[in-house]
Design a protein around this motif. Structure first.
Motif, PDB file in Angstrom:
ATOM      1  N   ALA A  10      48.085  83.255  39.741  1.00 40.34           N
ATOM      2  CA  ALA A  10      48.556  81.930  40.132  1.00 40.34           C
ATOM      3  C   ALA A  10      48.863  81.119  38.893  1.00 40.34           C
ATOM      4  N   GLY A  11      49.905  80.303  38.971  1.00 43.40           N
ATOM      5  CA  GLY A  11      50.260  79.465  37.837  1.00 43.40           C
ATOM      6  C   GLY A  11      51.725  79.088  37.889  1.00 43.40           C
ATOM      7  N   PHE A  12      52.141  78.293  36.921  1.00 48.57           N
ATOM      8  CA  PHE A  12      53.535  77.854  36.860  1.00 48.57           C
ATOM      9  C   PHE A  12      54.358  78.873  36.100  1.00 48.57           C
ATOM     10  N   GLY A  13      55.610  79.024  36.473  1.00 47.17           N
ATOM     11  CA  GLY A  13      56.489  79.989  35.830  1.00 47.17           C
ATOM     12  C   GLY A  13      56.634  79.743  34.334  1.00 47.17           C
ATOM     13  N   ARG A  14      56.931  80.788  33.600  1.00 44.01           N
ATOM     14  CA  ARG A  14      57.089  80.788  32.148  1.00 44.01           C
ATOM     15  C   ARG A  14      55.743  80.591  31.437  1.00 44.01           C
ATOM     16  N   TRP A 166      59.740  73.636  27.542  1.00 39.59           N
ATOM     17  CA  TRP A 166      60.781  74.072  26.614  1.00 39.59           C
ATOM     18  C   TRP A 166      61.401  75.384  27.090  1.00 39.59           C
ATOM     19  N   SER A 167      60.560  76.280  27.574  1.00 45.40           N
ATOM     20  CA  SER A 167      61.059  77.559  28.069  1.00 45.40           C
ATOM     21  C   SER A 167      62.001  77.371  29.250  1.00 45.40           C
ATOM     22  N   TRP A 168      61.634  76.445  30.163  1.00 46.03           N
ATOM     23  CA  TRP A 168      62.475  76.215  31.341  1.00 46.03           C
ATOM     24  C   TRP A 168      63.841  75.634  30.983  1.00 46.03           C
ATOM     25  N   MET A 184      68.832  82.793  35.416  1.00 46.31           N
ATOM     26  CA  MET A 184      67.843  82.071  36.185  1.00 46.31           C
ATOM     27  C   MET A 184      68.095  80.580  36.046  1.00 46.31           C
ATOM     28  N   TRP A 185      67.649  79.824  37.054  1.00 48.27           N
ATOM     29  CA  TRP A 185      67.892  78.393  37.007  1.00 48.27           C
ATOM     30  C   TRP A 185      67.073  77.751  35.907  1.00 48.27           C
ATOM     31  N   ARG A 186      67.491  76.535  35.522  1.00 47.54           N
ATOM     32  CA  ARG A 186      66.770  75.764  34.515  1.00 47.54           C
ATOM     33  C   ARG A 186      66.375  74.422  35.117  1.00 47.54           C
ATOM     34  N   ILE A 187      65.313  73.825  34.584  1.00 49.54           N
ATOM     35  CA  ILE A 187      64.872  72.532  35.072  1.00 49.54           C
ATOM     36  C   ILE A 187      64.593  71.618  33.884  1.00 49.54           C
ATOM     37  N   ARG A 190      60.965  66.699  32.245  1.00 46.03           N
ATOM     38  CA  ARG A 190      60.112  65.810  33.046  1.00 46.03           C
ATOM     39  C   ARG A 190      59.712  66.472  34.362  1.00 46.03           C
ATOM     40  N   ARG A 191      60.640  67.205  34.964  1.00 46.58           N
ATOM     41  CA  ARG A 191      60.310  67.900  36.205  1.00 46.58           C
ATOM     42  C   ARG A 191      59.329  69.037  35.942  1.00 46.58           C
ATOM     43  N   ALA A 192      59.531  69.770  34.850  1.00 50.91           N
ATOM     44  CA  ALA A 192      58.613  70.856  34.516  1.00 50.91           C
ATOM     45  C   ALA A 192      57.204  70.324  34.292  1.00 50.91           C
ATOM     46  N   GLY A 193      57.079  69.196  33.583  1.00 51.96           N
ATOM     47  CA  GLY A 193      55.763  68.622  33.335  1.00 51.96           C
ATOM     48  C   GLY A 193      55.077  68.186  34.615  1.00 51.96           C
ATOM     49  N   ALA A 194      55.822  67.521  35.487  1.00 50.19           N
ATOM     50  CA  ALA A 194      55.245  67.063  36.753  1.00 50.19           C
ATOM     51  C   ALA A 194      54.837  68.239  37.630  1.00 50.19           C
ATOM     52  N   GLN A 195      55.676  69.248  37.701  1.00 48.07           N
ATOM     53  CA  GLN A 195      55.357  70.405  38.535  1.00 48.07           C
ATOM     54  C   GLN A 195      54.194  71.200  37.957  1.00 48.07           C
TER      55      GLN A 195
END
Length: 337
Positions: A10-14, A166-168, A184-187, A190-195
């Motif tokens: 479990a965890g966030f991608g990248r 940074w990876s995203w 692959m999509w990028r985000i 700010r969205r990466a940090g919140a997610q």
């Protein structure tokens, strides 16, 4: 009937789950399957490549799993899995799943029954006693906790959220795809940090409130000493591995054998030597505003997980994420939405 033991990453991608998954999958009696959640959603329908290099429909392992579990991967089976995942394991379902882990809804019961058959078939076909599933989404993991015939443990893989953000933002190819986008999509940061923060709080809830046995691995620690880190983590999960069970690190490299992992980033589809080295480009290349935003959004958990508020480029020889034949971000996996 003996329960199938599942280590759910479990965890966030990248954050490095691909490397963790493949190292664990190399242990005797352990089998890694990649992001199983994507089997019915994308892999089987688009006939994407398995980690072994063959299209899904021609991979003898996945063909055997489908036959053992359902008599084949027919459209009715794929629809069953996709519908059950959508109805019972979306992120919005997590509060209910955590609050009532022993009282599944009808949709949750259907999901558990289907996954029990899949996990049991994987264990049988691959002759494994532990299945490593890198699906990553907390809601799916919580929904599967308590499934009949499944003994599920959770391993939370974390990485400094600024490195993750940074990876995203970087381009990552999808060489295993047979259709759809080539990247692959990028985000945005700010969205990466919140997610990242939201997902980590969800994983915390699984371990503290959801009755799931859990452990955590920091990717930075994993890269510094993969064997010791995974020996400690598996012991905490109650599934202890000995150092000799894991691929050795020789001259700063670990040799990854091909596997039958599905979906995710291209690192899952490469094999051979992978060099362990520092990858802290984000500390110098990430825009200062993005770094500040991500730091602010993740500040409480940064401290809890031992990450410094102000980071500087590493000067040590082995601290940081993993790189191999391709940059580090290509060796990591995407998140489950």
């Amino acid at each position: 009937m003996t329960a199938t033991t599942v280590v759910y990453l479990a965890g966030f991608g990248r954050s490095g789950s691909t490397l963790v998954e493949r190292l664990l999958g190399a242990a005797p009696g352990w089998s890694n399957v990649g992001e199983l959640v994507e089997l019915s959603r994308t892999v089987a329908r688009a006939d994407e490549r398995c980690g072994c290099g063959l299209p899904f429909s021609r991979c003898p392992v996945w063909t055997g799993v489908g036959e053992a579990a359902f008599g084949g991967w027919g459209e009715d089976v794929l629809d069953l899995l996709t519908t059950a995942q959508r109805r019972a394991a979306r992120q919005r379902h997590l509060p209910r799943l955590v609050a009532s882990p022993g009282h599944p809804s009808g949709a949750s019961a259907a999901l558990r029954a289907a996954y029990s058959r899949v996990y049991r078939a994987i264990a049988r076909v691959t002759d494994a006693r532990v299945v490593v599933d890198a699906s990553k989404g907390p809601a799916l993991g919580q929904a599967l906790a308590g499934a009949p015939g499944v003994d599920l443990r959770v391993l939370n893989v974390v990485r400094d959220p600024r490195a993750v953000a940074w990876s995203w933002s970087r381009r990552v190819d999808r060489p295993h795809a047979t259709s759809g986008p080539a990247e692959m999509w990028r985000i945005p940061a700010r969205r990466a940090g919140a997610q990242w923060s939201a997902l980590q709080l969800e994983v915390e809830a699984m371990g503290r409130l959801g009755g799931v046995r859990a452990a955590r691995v920091r990717y930075e620690d994993l890269v510094a000493d993969p064997v010791a880190t995974l020996v400690a983590a598996t012991a905490e999960l109650g599934l202890p591995l000995a150092p000799a069970d894991l691929p050795p690190v020789v001259d700063g490299r670990v040799d990854l054998a091909p596997s039958h992992g599905l979906a995710g980033n291209p690192g899952r589809f490469r094999s051979g030597p992978v060099a362990l080295r520092v990858d802290d480009a984000w500390t110098t290349e990430m825009p200062a505003r993005d770094r500040a935003v991500v730091t602010a959004l993740t500040l409480p958990l940064l401290a809890a997980y031992g990450y410094p508020v102000v980071s500087r480029p590493s000067t040590g020889p082995v601290r940081g994420p993993v790189a191999g034949p391709v940059p580090v971000d290509r060796l990591e996996t995407r998140s489950t939405r």
